[in-house]
Write an enzyme that holds these catalytic residues in place. Structure first.
Site, PDB file in Angstrom:
ATOM      1  N   ASN A 278       0.958  -1.203  -0.069  1.00  0.00           N
ATOM      2  CA  ASN A 278       0.068   0.066  -0.177  1.00  0.00           C
ATOM      3  C   ASN A 278       0.818   1.230   0.080  1.00  0.00           C
ATOM      4  O   ASN A 278       1.449   1.607   1.061  1.00  0.00           O
ATOM      5  CB  ASN A 278      -0.859  -0.091   1.249  1.00  0.00           C
ATOM      6  CG  ASN A 278      -1.851   1.249   1.512  1.00  0.00           C
ATOM      7  OD1 ASN A 278      -1.690   2.009   0.514  1.00  0.00           O
ATOM      8  ND2 ASN A 278      -2.204   1.395   2.634  1.00  0.00           N
ATOM      9  N   TRP A 279       1.122   1.855  -1.067  1.00  0.00           N
ATOM     10  CA  TRP A 279       1.820   3.102  -1.041  1.00  0.00           C
ATOM     11  C   TRP A 279       1.437   4.306  -0.643  1.00  0.00           C
ATOM     12  O   TRP A 279       1.980   5.198  -0.367  1.00  0.00           O
ATOM     13  CB  TRP A 279       2.231   3.239  -2.671  1.00  0.00           C
ATOM     14  CG  TRP A 279       3.348   2.161  -3.175  1.00  0.00           C
ATOM     15  CD1 TRP A 279       3.901   1.168  -2.763  1.00  0.00           C
ATOM     16  CD2 TRP A 279       4.043   2.463  -4.626  1.00  0.00           C
ATOM     17  NE1 TRP A 279       4.663   0.621  -3.502  1.00  0.00           N
ATOM     18  CE2 TRP A 279       4.991   1.496  -4.616  1.00  0.00           C
ATOM     19  CE3 TRP A 279       3.970   3.498  -5.541  1.00  0.00           C
ATOM     20  CZ2 TRP A 279       6.002   1.536  -5.620  1.00  0.00           C
ATOM     21  CZ3 TRP A 279       4.771   3.437  -6.589  1.00  0.00           C
ATOM     22  CH2 TRP A 279       5.737   2.301  -6.581  1.00  0.00           C
ATOM     23  N   LYS A 280       0.040   4.162  -0.282  1.00  0.00           N
ATOM     24  CA  LYS A 280      -0.551   5.382   0.338  1.00  0.00           C
ATOM     25  C   LYS A 280      -0.449   6.557  -0.700  1.00  0.00           C
ATOM     26  O   LYS A 280      -0.414   6.372  -1.831  1.00  0.00           O
ATOM     27  CB  LYS A 280      -0.255   5.684   1.837  1.00  0.00           C
ATOM     28  CG  LYS A 280      -0.232   4.459   2.590  1.00  0.00           C
ATOM     29  CD  LYS A 280      -0.049   4.901   4.007  1.00  0.00           C
ATOM     30  CE  LYS A 280       0.275   3.440   4.969  1.00  0.00           C
ATOM     31  NZ  LYS A 280      -0.058   3.741   6.228  1.00  0.00           N
TER      32      LYS A 280
ATOM     33  N   HIS B 166      -9.366   1.194   4.639  1.00  0.00           N
ATOM     34  CA  HIS B 166      -7.936   1.199   5.331  1.00  0.00           C
ATOM     35  C   HIS B 166      -8.360   2.456   6.658  1.00  0.00           C
ATOM     36  O   HIS B 166      -9.116   3.225   6.530  1.00  0.00           O
ATOM     37  CB  HIS B 166      -7.293   1.807   4.338  1.00  0.00           C
ATOM     38  CG  HIS B 166      -5.812   2.017   5.251  1.00  0.00           C
ATOM     39  ND1 HIS B 166      -5.247   2.907   5.892  1.00  0.00           N
ATOM     40  CD2 HIS B 166      -4.698   0.886   5.008  1.00  0.00           C
ATOM     41  CE1 HIS B 166      -4.186   2.573   6.539  1.00  0.00           C
ATOM     42  NE2 HIS B 166      -3.765   1.331   5.857  1.00  0.00           N
TER      43      HIS B 166
ATOM     44  N   GLU C 236      -7.072   4.382   7.947  1.00  0.00           N
ATOM     45  CA  GLU C 236      -6.551   5.956   7.474  1.00  0.00           C
ATOM     46  C   GLU C 236      -7.961   6.508   6.667  1.00  0.00           C
ATOM     47  O   GLU C 236      -8.281   7.742   6.816  1.00  0.00           O
ATOM     48  CB  GLU C 236      -5.428   6.257   6.577  1.00  0.00           C
ATOM     49  CG  GLU C 236      -4.194   5.988   7.567  1.00  0.00           C
ATOM     50  CD  GLU C 236      -3.075   5.457   6.775  1.00  0.00           C
ATOM     51  OE1 GLU C 236      -3.020   5.664   5.476  1.00  0.00           O
ATOM     52  OE2 GLU C 236      -2.056   4.997   7.545  1.00  0.00           O
TER      53      GLU C 236
ATOM     54  N   GLU D  93      -5.487  -5.092  10.599  1.00  0.00           N
ATOM     55  CA  GLU D  93      -4.517  -4.163  10.779  1.00  0.00           C
ATOM     56  C   GLU D  93      -4.519  -3.189  12.138  1.00  0.00           C
ATOM     57  O   GLU D  93      -5.362  -2.215  12.200  1.00  0.00           O
ATOM     58  CB  GLU D  93      -4.238  -3.115   9.550  1.00  0.00           C
ATOM     59  CG  GLU D  93      -4.001  -3.633   8.188  1.00  0.00           C
ATOM     60  CD  GLU D  93      -3.368  -2.735   7.302  1.00  0.00           C
ATOM     61  OE1 GLU D  93      -2.344  -2.941   6.796  1.00  0.00           O
ATOM     62  OE2 GLU D  93      -4.358  -1.505   7.027  1.00  0.00           O
TER      63      GLU D  93
ATOM     64  N   GLY E 153       2.504   1.892  10.917  1.00  0.00           N
ATOM     65  CA  GLY E 153       3.559   3.052  10.672  1.00  0.00           C
ATOM     66  C   GLY E 153       4.495   3.209  11.924  1.00  0.00           C
ATOM     67  O   GLY E 153       4.981   4.464  12.083  1.00  0.00           O
TER      68      GLY E 153
ATOM     69  N   SER F 275       3.598  -2.399  10.352  1.00  0.00           N
ATOM     70  CA  SER F 275       4.826  -2.356  10.759  1.00  0.00           C
ATOM     71  C   SER F 275       5.582  -3.717  10.003  1.00  0.00           C
ATOM     72  O   SER F 275       6.439  -4.137  10.902  1.00  0.00           O
ATOM     73  CB  SER F 275       5.028  -2.220  12.124  1.00  0.00           C
ATOM     74  OG  SER F 275       4.866  -0.785  12.222  1.00  0.00           O
TER      75      SER F 275
ATOM     76  N   GLY G  49       2.713  -1.164   4.071  1.00  0.00           N
ATOM     77  CA  GLY G  49       2.766   0.159   3.917  1.00  0.00           C
ATOM     78  C   GLY G  49       4.126   0.645   3.527  1.00  0.00           C
ATOM     79  O   GLY G  49       4.679   0.519   2.478  1.00  0.00           O
ATOM     80  N   GLY G  50       4.930   1.327   4.593  1.00  0.00           N
ATOM     81  CA  GLY G  50       6.265   1.774   4.370  1.00  0.00           C
ATOM     82  C   GLY G  50       7.163   0.794   3.659  1.00  0.00           C
ATOM     83  O   GLY G  50       7.952   1.369   2.799  1.00  0.00           O
TER      84      GLY G  50
HETATM   85  C1  PEP Z   1      -0.776   0.073   6.047  1.00  0.00           C
HETATM   86  O1  PEP Z   1      -0.967   1.344   6.242  1.00  0.00           O
HETATM   87  O2  PEP Z   1      -1.575  -0.382   5.731  1.00  0.00           O
HETATM   88  C2  PEP Z   1       0.363  -0.335   6.892  1.00  0.00           C
HETATM   89  C3  PEP Z   1       0.458  -1.489   7.191  1.00  0.00           C
HETATM   90  O3  PEP Z   1       1.538   0.456   6.977  1.00  0.00           O
HETATM   91  P1  PEP Z   1       2.948   0.006   7.665  1.00  0.00           P
HETATM   92  O4  PEP Z   1       3.365  -1.265   7.009  1.00  0.00           O
HETATM   93  O5  PEP Z   1       4.052   1.229   7.157  1.00  0.00           O
HETATM   94  O6  PEP Z   1       2.773   0.014   8.947  1.00  0.00           O
END
Ligand code: PEP
Length: 251
Positions: free
Chosen positions: A12-14, A98, A100, A168, A174, A213, A234-235
């Site tokens: 997920n590049w957001k 999600h 967010e 999640e 994050g 994470s 994500g990241g």
């Molecule tokens: C996400 O936002 O879906 C996510 C899992 O982010 P991260 O891996 O950066 O915690």
């Protein structure tokens, strides 16, 4: 049609990525071409990059997904993008609800269910996100919250369809924090029970991804945990090397 037991590793590049970032997606695809993996791999870039990424990844093992869609197929809804438009641009999956989206854009279980129906209408595979906040976890309400979200966001139309759920924990996204493996297994087991109860075979086989994470150093243990059918990343999905480290850990 039901999902296979292959794990799904989705990035997920957001709201990150410009045209130059397509090189990272291409690097993932090229590495998988040199050394194929048995898992399913997807990248969900911002909407502006879906069409060019689908073009760059054409014929590769890497699928492209959206991060959200609107409920209606077309019309006077300025600024929105329909599931049909995502599919037309080359997406085959879409992340829905999600945390967010729930936190900053007022998405609810009801709107999530509507969007799931829209995704199915357009032939997209929905990845439905659920997860508790830190306050909810501290109050011992994790299973209650997740159960409410799964029941409300996964409509009966998912029976017989290909879909995934992503657990999640909001506090793990994050932050570098993750639940223990036992905690992940407990929640994934509960989600499996709910899905199997309401969605029959599709609910018994849909991958339940863990997200929050995930990185190359913890991916192997997390992905080996019971009822973990993949990861939503994500990241660590923004850089090909990190994302590949996670993909390789799934094998
Ligand atoms: C996400 O936002 O879906 C996510 C899992 O982010 P991260 O891996 O950066 O915690």
């Amino acid at each position: 049609m039901t999902t296979s037991r292959r794990k799904l590793i989705a990035g997920n590049w957001k709201m990150n990525g410009l045209k130059a970032s397509l090189a990272e997606a291409l690097a993932v695809a090229e590495a998988l071409e040199r050394q194929p993996c048995t898992e399913r791999v997807a990248i969900c870039p911002p909407a502006t990059l879906i069409a060019p990424m689908a073009q760059v990844l054409q014929g590769s093992q890497v699928q492209v997904g959206g991060q959200n869609c609107y409920t209606q197929p077309m019309g006077a809804f300025t600024g929105e993008i329909s599931a049909e438009m995502l599919a037309d641009a080359g997406a085959s999956l879409v992340i829905l609800a999600h945390s967010e989206r729930r936190q900053f854009f007022g998405e609810t279980d009801e709107s999530a269910a509507e969007k799931v129906r829209a995704a199915l209408r357009a032939g997209l595979e929905p990845i439905v996100c659920v997860g508790e906040t830190l306050d909810e976890r501290r109050a011992g309400r994790t299973l209650e919250i997740v159960a409410r979200q799964v029941r409300g966001s996964c409509p009966p139309e998912l029976r017989g369809c290909v879909f995934a759920v992503a657990y999640e924990p909001v506090w793990a996204i994050g932050t570098g924090l993750t639940p223990t493996l036992e905690e992940i297994e407990q929640v994934h087991g509960a989600i499996r029970g709910l899905l199997a109860e309401s969605l029959a075979e599709a609910g018994r086989t849909a991958p339940i991804l863990y997200g929050g994470s995930v990185k190359p150093s913890n991916a192997r243990d997390i992905l080996a945990a019971s009822e973990v059918g993949g990861a939503l990343v994500g990241g660590a999905s923004l850089k090909a090397d990190d994302f590949l480290g996670i993909i390789r850990a799934a094998a």
